[in-house]
Design a protein around this motif. Sequence first.
Motif, mmCIF file in Angstrom:
data_model
loop_
_atom_site.group_PDB
_atom_site.id
_atom_site.type_symbol
_atom_site.label_atom_id
_atom_site.label_comp_id
_atom_site.label_asym_id
_atom_site.label_seq_id
_atom_site.Cartn_x
_atom_site.Cartn_y
_atom_site.Cartn_z
ATOM 1 N N PHE A 197 0.875 -1.175 0.000
ATOM 2 C CA PHE A 197 0.000 0.000 0.000
ATOM 3 C C PHE A 197 0.904 1.214 0.000
ATOM 4 O O PHE A 197 1.674 1.434 0.952
ATOM 5 N N ILE A 198 0.855 2.001 -1.074
ATOM 6 C CA ILE A 198 1.728 3.160 -1.229
ATOM 7 C C ILE A 198 0.876 4.422 -1.215
ATOM 8 O O ILE A 198 -0.033 4.585 -2.035
ATOM 9 N N THR A 199 1.154 5.325 -0.303
ATOM 10 C CA THR A 199 0.427 6.596 -0.269
ATOM 11 C C THR A 199 1.089 7.589 -1.224
ATOM 12 O O THR A 199 2.301 7.565 -1.422
ATOM 13 N N GLY A 200 0.273 8.433 -1.835
ATOM 14 C CA GLY A 200 0.806 9.380 -2.813
ATOM 15 C C GLY A 200 1.382 8.675 -4.020
ATOM 16 O O GLY A 200 2.434 9.057 -4.537
ATOM 17 N N ALA A 201 0.665 7.658 -4.517
ATOM 18 C CA ALA A 201 1.213 6.792 -5.560
ATOM 19 C C ALA A 201 0.949 7.271 -6.978
ATOM 20 O O ALA A 201 1.359 6.612 -7.932
ATOM 21 N N ASN A 202 0.276 8.398 -7.143
ATOM 22 C CA ASN A 202 -0.052 8.828 -8.506
ATOM 23 C C ASN A 202 1.025 9.690 -9.161
ATOM 24 O O ASN A 202 0.948 9.976 -10.348
ATOM 25 N N SER A 203 2.030 10.103 -8.387
ATOM 26 C CA SER A 203 3.078 10.946 -8.974
ATOM 27 C C SER A 203 4.371 10.796 -8.184
ATOM 28 O O SER A 203 4.397 10.218 -7.095
ATOM 29 N N GLY A 204 5.446 11.339 -8.745
ATOM 30 C CA GLY A 204 6.719 11.414 -8.037
ATOM 31 C C GLY A 204 7.258 10.072 -7.570
ATOM 32 O O GLY A 204 7.173 9.062 -8.266
ATOM 33 N N LEU A 205 7.820 10.066 -6.370
ATOM 34 C CA LEU A 205 8.455 8.875 -5.816
ATOM 35 C C LEU A 205 7.474 7.724 -5.685
ATOM 36 O O LEU A 205 7.813 6.570 -5.948
ATOM 37 N N GLY A 206 6.258 8.034 -5.229
ATOM 38 C CA GLY A 206 5.264 6.992 -5.041
ATOM 39 C C GLY A 206 4.901 6.296 -6.330
ATOM 40 O O GLY A 206 4.777 5.063 -6.386
ATOM 41 N N TYR A 207 4.729 7.089 -7.386
ATOM 42 C CA TYR A 207 4.414 6.516 -8.697
ATOM 43 C C TYR A 207 5.563 5.627 -9.187
ATOM 44 O O TYR A 207 5.342 4.515 -9.673
ATOM 45 N N GLU A 208 6.782 6.130 -9.059
ATOM 46 C CA GLU A 208 7.928 5.364 -9.549
ATOM 47 C C GLU A 208 8.091 4.058 -8.775
ATOM 48 O O GLU A 208 8.406 3.013 -9.363
ATOM 49 N N ALA A 209 7.886 4.091 -7.471
ATOM 50 C CA ALA A 209 7.960 2.872 -6.677
ATOM 51 C C ALA A 209 6.850 1.903 -7.060
ATOM 52 O O ALA A 209 7.071 0.691 -7.204
ATOM 53 N N ALA A 210 5.644 2.431 -7.235
ATOM 54 C CA ALA A 210 4.517 1.585 -7.629
ATOM 55 C C ALA A 210 4.776 0.910 -8.974
ATOM 56 O O ALA A 210 4.475 -0.279 -9.160
#
Length: 316
Positions: A32-45
């Motif tokens: 579960f990744i918070t802030g997953a639509n952009s930036g670091l979160g997106y890249e990790a996702a």
Amino acid sequence: MVEAAWVQETGGMAISNFTDKDVVEQNGRVYFITGANSGLGYEAAKVLAGKGARVLMGCRSEDKAETAMASICAVYPKADLRFIPLDLGNLKSIRSAAKLVEKEPRLDVLVNNAGIMMPPREETADGFESQFGVNHLGTFALTGLLLDKLAKGQEPRVVITASMAHRSGRIDFDDINAEQGYSRWSRYAMSKLANLLHMYELDRRLRAVDSPIKAVACHPGVADTELTKNFPAVLVSLFRPVSSLFMNSAAQGAWPTLAAATGKNVEGGQYFGPSRNGEWTGPAGEVQPRPKAKRIELAKLLWDVSEEMTGVRYPV
């Protein structure tokens, strides 16, 4: 149902020079990744989905989440993704998100990535100064609400995203909501120091009850993400053309997150960041915070204040 197919290896060297290429297959793992639509979160996702993980994407905007998921699926058509509505500036939203995640077959890793940086003084839906409210209190509440769920996962971890800004941070208990005075930078630094104090106190509590959950932290160094949107426009325009010389890309900035979330031999209480240029850039490795981030009495006081402000009581 999601089948378990991921096994943590033991032994070997400590994590160093870690990049996305070092992420092993994640089949069966749920993140579960918070802030997953952009930036670091997106890249990790994106990396985790590409390695076979089921990724729950905690985002405020459904439209932005859908766009991000479509972008990931364009690269990895079999990506297993789910949008979880989440606003870390709203305790009601946090509780609703936690209930949705509770219904998942399992949860192995919570990646607390979402945050804000240097906005004008604003308040969350619950009346908290926004940077402390979103970056720390929102993270604190979500983690506490999901701790029992995580304890049932396989090799479970909590990842908390801090920043080099913690070095200048000070917890202002006398004006916790910046009602008497507000500095964008000092309140950001305060929230990032709070993130590390939270992680170390959580690690101590988890160890005390022999919990299987490992609490770890990371920071991206200096990364080119949407967090810079509140920087002065003239500053951004001056440095954007040469930013690659002293900044990580968002994908590179996610390396410490991925190391903390997936790295082999990770122990509770470890802190990961870039390994070059004074922790500004480069592959990820273990780094050390300022000593104040490990002050036990300060962490305990912050913990008590955080439980009181959020109404979330941890099971440890």
